[in-house]
Motif scaffolding. Structure first.
Motif, short mmCIF file in Angstrom:
data_model
loop_
_atom_site.label_atom_id
_atom_site.label_comp_id
_atom_site.label_asym_id
_atom_site.label_seq_id
_atom_site.Cartn_x
_atom_site.Cartn_y
_atom_site.Cartn_z
N GLY A 172 0.81 -1.20 0.00
CA GLY A 172 0.00 0.00 0.00
C GLY A 172 0.85 1.26 0.00
O GLY A 172 2.07 1.21 0.16
N ARG A 177 -11.94 -4.19 0.95
CA ARG A 177 -11.44 -2.87 1.35
C ARG A 177 -12.47 -2.19 2.23
O ARG A 177 -13.67 -2.47 2.16
CB ARG A 177 -11.13 -2.01 0.12
N ARG A 232 -16.85 -2.81 5.34
CA ARG A 232 -15.90 -3.53 4.50
C ARG A 232 -16.61 -4.03 3.25
O ARG A 232 -17.72 -4.55 3.32
CB ARG A 232 -15.29 -4.69 5.28
N THR A 248 -9.53 4.94 -2.27
CA THR A 248 -8.83 5.10 -0.99
C THR A 248 -9.51 4.27 0.09
O THR A 248 -10.72 4.38 0.31
CB THR A 248 -8.81 6.57 -0.58
N ILE A 303 -8.45 0.97 3.38
CA ILE A 303 -7.56 -0.08 3.86
C ILE A 303 -7.95 -1.35 3.10
O ILE A 303 -9.12 -1.72 3.07
CB ILE A 303 -7.68 -0.30 5.37
N TYR A 304 -6.97 -1.99 2.52
CA TYR A 304 -7.20 -3.20 1.73
C TYR A 304 -6.79 -4.42 2.52
O TYR A 304 -5.69 -4.47 3.10
CB TYR A 304 -6.43 -3.12 0.41
N TYR A 305 -7.67 -5.41 2.54
CA TYR A 305 -7.45 -6.64 3.29
C TYR A 305 -7.45 -7.83 2.34
O TYR A 305 -8.29 -7.92 1.45
CB TYR A 305 -8.55 -6.86 4.31
N GLY A 336 -4.31 -5.80 6.80
CA GLY A 336 -4.70 -4.61 6.03
C GLY A 336 -3.52 -3.75 5.65
O GLY A 336 -2.53 -3.66 6.39
N THR A 337 -3.64 -3.11 4.51
CA THR A 337 -2.62 -2.17 4.05
C THR A 337 -3.33 -0.95 3.47
O THR A 337 -4.32 -1.08 2.74
CB THR A 337 -1.67 -2.83 3.02
N GLN A 338 -2.86 0.22 3.84
CA GLN A 338 -3.54 1.46 3.47
C GLN A 338 -3.18 1.86 2.04
O GLN A 338 -2.01 1.92 1.67
CB GLN A 338 -3.12 2.59 4.43
N THR A 373 -3.97 5.13 -0.41
CA THR A 373 -4.50 6.48 -0.49
C THR A 373 -4.27 7.04 -1.88
O THR A 373 -3.12 7.05 -2.35
CB THR A 373 -3.83 7.40 0.55
#
Length: 124
Positions: free
Chosen positions: A8, A37, A44, A92, A94-96, A117-119, A121
């Protein structure tokens, strides 16, 4: 099974990112893999999924990302990827990544394991 997502970051609209999710502690090919996400203040949401084989025929995407995002997996590396192109500010979130123990094509949110999760933006 432990899932570790990475990749991310901050990107301008129209740009690209590739997320990775590496699994450990299980047999990777026992699992369908999904990406979800969560944007601020929202629930989610499903992004896409791919079954245990990694066949492109098994890919499934949310309509808002279809044609821009591509899921793939490398079973030799226990890793699933989410290639995101033509990113928009509304991506934009947080992706899981998540793993579902099935050989079939499950559709839903009841996955067995989730990554941290990874952000992502996307600036306008």
């Amino acid at each position: 099974v432990q899932l570790q997502a990475s990749g991310g970051g901050l990107v301008q609209a129209g740009g690209s990112l590739r997320l990775s999710c590496t699994a450990s502690g299980g047999t990777f090919t026992d699992y369908q893999m999904g990406w979800f996400r969560q944007a601020p203040g929202k629930v989610r949401d499903f992004v896409g999924q791919i079954n245990w084989s990694g066949s492109s025929e098994t890919e499934l995407y949310q309509s808002t990302v279809k044609g821009r995002f591509t899921i793939s997996r490398d079973n030799a590396k226990n890793t699933v990827y989410l290639q995101m192109n033509s990113l928009k500010p509304e991506d934009t979130a947080i992706y899981y990544c998540a793993a579902k123990r099935t050989k079939g094509g499950y559709v839903g949110y009841e996955y067995d394991y989730w990554g941290q999760g990874t952000q992502v933006t996307v600036s306008s």
